[in-house]
Enzyme design. Structure first.
Site, short mmCIF file in Angstrom:
data_model
loop_
_atom_site.label_atom_id
_atom_site.label_comp_id
_atom_site.label_asym_id
_atom_site.label_seq_id
_atom_site.Cartn_x
_atom_site.Cartn_y
_atom_site.Cartn_z
N ASP A 104 -7.88 -3.01 7.29
CA ASP A 104 -7.21 -4.11 6.60
C ASP A 104 -6.79 -5.22 7.56
OD1 ASP A 104 -7.50 -2.92 4.17
OD2 ASP A 104 -5.37 -2.67 3.75
N CYS A 132 -10.55 -4.99 -4.47
CA CYS A 132 -11.40 -5.90 -3.71
C CYS A 132 -12.83 -5.39 -3.64
CB CYS A 132 -10.85 -6.05 -2.28
SG CYS A 132 -9.25 -6.89 -2.20
N SER A 151 -9.83 9.87 3.61
CA SER A 151 -9.66 8.98 2.46
C SER A 151 -8.18 8.80 2.17
CB SER A 151 -10.36 9.57 1.22
OG SER A 151 -9.99 8.87 0.04
N VAL A 152 -7.70 7.57 2.24
CA VAL A 152 -6.28 7.29 2.01
C VAL A 152 -5.91 7.58 0.56
CG1 VAL A 152 -4.48 5.53 2.03
CG2 VAL A 152 -6.21 5.56 3.83
N ASN A 171 0.80 -1.22 0.00
CA ASN A 171 0.00 0.00 0.00
C ASN A 171 0.84 1.27 0.00
OD1 ASN A 171 -2.35 -1.47 -0.03
ND2 ASN A 171 -2.73 -1.31 2.16
N ILE A 173 -15.27 1.53 8.08
CA ILE A 173 -14.68 2.03 6.84
C ILE A 173 -15.39 1.47 5.61
CG2 ILE A 173 -12.53 2.35 5.55
CD1 ILE A 173 -12.45 3.54 8.37
N ARG A 199 -7.23 -1.03 -7.21
CA ARG A 199 -7.75 0.31 -6.94
C ARG A 199 -6.67 1.39 -7.03
NH1 ARG A 199 -11.86 3.18 -5.22
NH2 ARG A 199 -11.60 4.85 -3.70
#
Length: 423
Positions: free
Chosen positions: A311, A121, A168-169, A25, A333, A97
């Site tokens: 996660d 996912c 939002s990451v 990530n 989330i 994503r």
């Protein structure tokens, strides 16, 4: 389609040492950001075994980047010697994503691009409305046509202030990438993600010449620069991978040490593991878990960093199926994060899902079963259940797990899991 056959045992705990991979990530945004740089970008500690990384390499090559892979050294060298293509095709990001981050980088450098809506996912709705609202605030226009977002900033990115309605990451990373080359402009972004992977991206950009400053709680100010210069950067350790293998020892009453990981990136998760009965030892770059006693129950909510990571939740849910008593997890989330639950139930777990809350009643015994994984983290959660179960489990669609875990099969064998591949 590859499957895993796992023979579990309630009496044999996993043991061993795992060298943590570079964070999937973290490296994907770093790779996307390479589009912005002059000269060569060199990334070290790259998890080349993660399928998403290979997909991002293909995506960058399709845009015109030159990518050199030094497999044994876990190094990527990315060079941009010519202008990039401005079309990010669906075939390159349908399973990933993070491919949407090419939008921010291309927009930042070339002021326009067309990007397919990304995949990844199936965790419930994951719209990019926040990304687009942020881009609009920075003087961009966009439209959606045939599954592609066409976005343009006719007069370049302009200064302004955007506050994310919700953390939002990916949105944070995308707006940063679009802003750093807005030469002479000042952009403020509030309510940003402060996940370690986002901070790693900011560090990387700063070292290349970007002017990004923390100005308050979850707020940054970006002073646009004319160019970024290529340099070397080592990717941080994968905190989700580390937690996954810690859970392998937790659920099997084993002992494991994870090296090349910063324990500060798992502060909340380690507190939870201690609370449920695991003995944790840490130093600057490693975590050791030893479970000797019975597991205890817990209640928790997922939250943006520094809260408990969404996660990590599926793996903890699997562990709690062996904790005597009732545990409760609230997922805040993603709406569809409990995909592992039905498969764990097939093994004899008692999990009841009500809206966003999972109620888990621990069982003394789980039994092997035929299971199917449906997303990246559910794959590992199901593997954990199989490891702790009596008898053999067959897990299908493990390719979901291979998207994010480097050397998954070999690492499981290394710590003593009785596992075989089946086509």
């Amino acid at each position: 389609m590859e499957k895993f056959l796992i023979k579990g045992s309630s009496s044999k705990g996993v043991k061993g040492l795992i060298n943590c991979s570079g964070a999937k990530n973290a490296v994907l945004p770093l790779m996307a950001s390479s589009i912005l740089f002059e000269n060569t970008v060199t990334l070290k500690n790259v998890p080349l075994g993660a399928n998403d990384v290979q997909t991002m390499i293909i995506l960058l090559k399709s845009l015109g980047s030159k990518v050199q892979i030094l497999k044994k050294k876990k190094i990527l060298k990315i060079n941009n010697t010519k202008k990039h293509k401005l079309l990010v095709k669906y075939q390159y990001i349908s399973t990933m994503r993070a491919g949407v981050l090419a939008m921010g980088a291309l927009l930042g450098k070339y002021k326009k691009c067309s990007t397919a809506l990304s995949g990844g996912c199936s965790l419930g709705p994951r719209p990019i409305g926040y990304h687009l609202a942020g881009f609009k605030k920075l003087n961009c226009k966009y439209n959606l046509n045939k599954g592609y977002i066409n976005i343009i900033s006719p007069n370049g990115i302009k200064g302004g202030h955007f506050r994310f309605p919700r953390v939002s990451v990916t949105g944070t990373s995308n707006l940063i990438l679009a802003s750093v080359l807005a030469n002479g402009q000042v952009i403020t972004i509030s309510n940003i993600s402060i996940e370690p992977e986002v901070l790693d991206l900011i560090k990387f950009l700063r070292n290349g010449g970007a002017r990004i400053y923390n100005t308050g709680k979850r707020t940054i100010k970006i002073y646009g620069v004319k160019k970024l210069n290529g340099h070397q950067h080592e990717v941080i350790g994968d905190r989700i991978e580390a937690f996954s293998y810690l859970c392998a020892a937790a659920i099997t009453k084993g002992k494991i040490k994870i090296k090349k990981i910063d324990p500060k990136h798992l502060i909340t998760e380690l507190k939870v593991l201690k609370k449920i009965g695991c003995i944790i030892k840490v130093d600057k770059s490693s975590i050791e878990l030893n479970r000797k006693n019975n597991l205890k129950t817990t209640n928790l909510k997922t939250a943006p960093f520094p809260g408990f990571a969404t996660d990590c939740m599926p793996m903890l849910m699997a562990v709690l199926t062996k904790a005597a008593g009732k545990s409760k997890i609230e997922e805040t989330i993603f709406t569809n994060r409990y995909m592992a639950a039905p498969e764990l139930v097939r093994m004899g777990a008692k999990i009841n899902i009500k809206k966003s809350i999972a109620f888990i009643i621990g069982q003394s015994n789980l039994n092997g079963a035929d299971c199917i994984s449906s997303d990246l983290r559910s794959t590992f959660a199901i593997i954990l259940g199989a490891m702790a179960a009596n008898g053999e489990s067959c897990i299908s669609r493990v390719y979901h797990g291979l998207r994010g875990y480097s050397n998954l099969y070999n690492n499981l064998k290394k710590i003593g899991v009785n596992i075989k591949k089946k086509s």
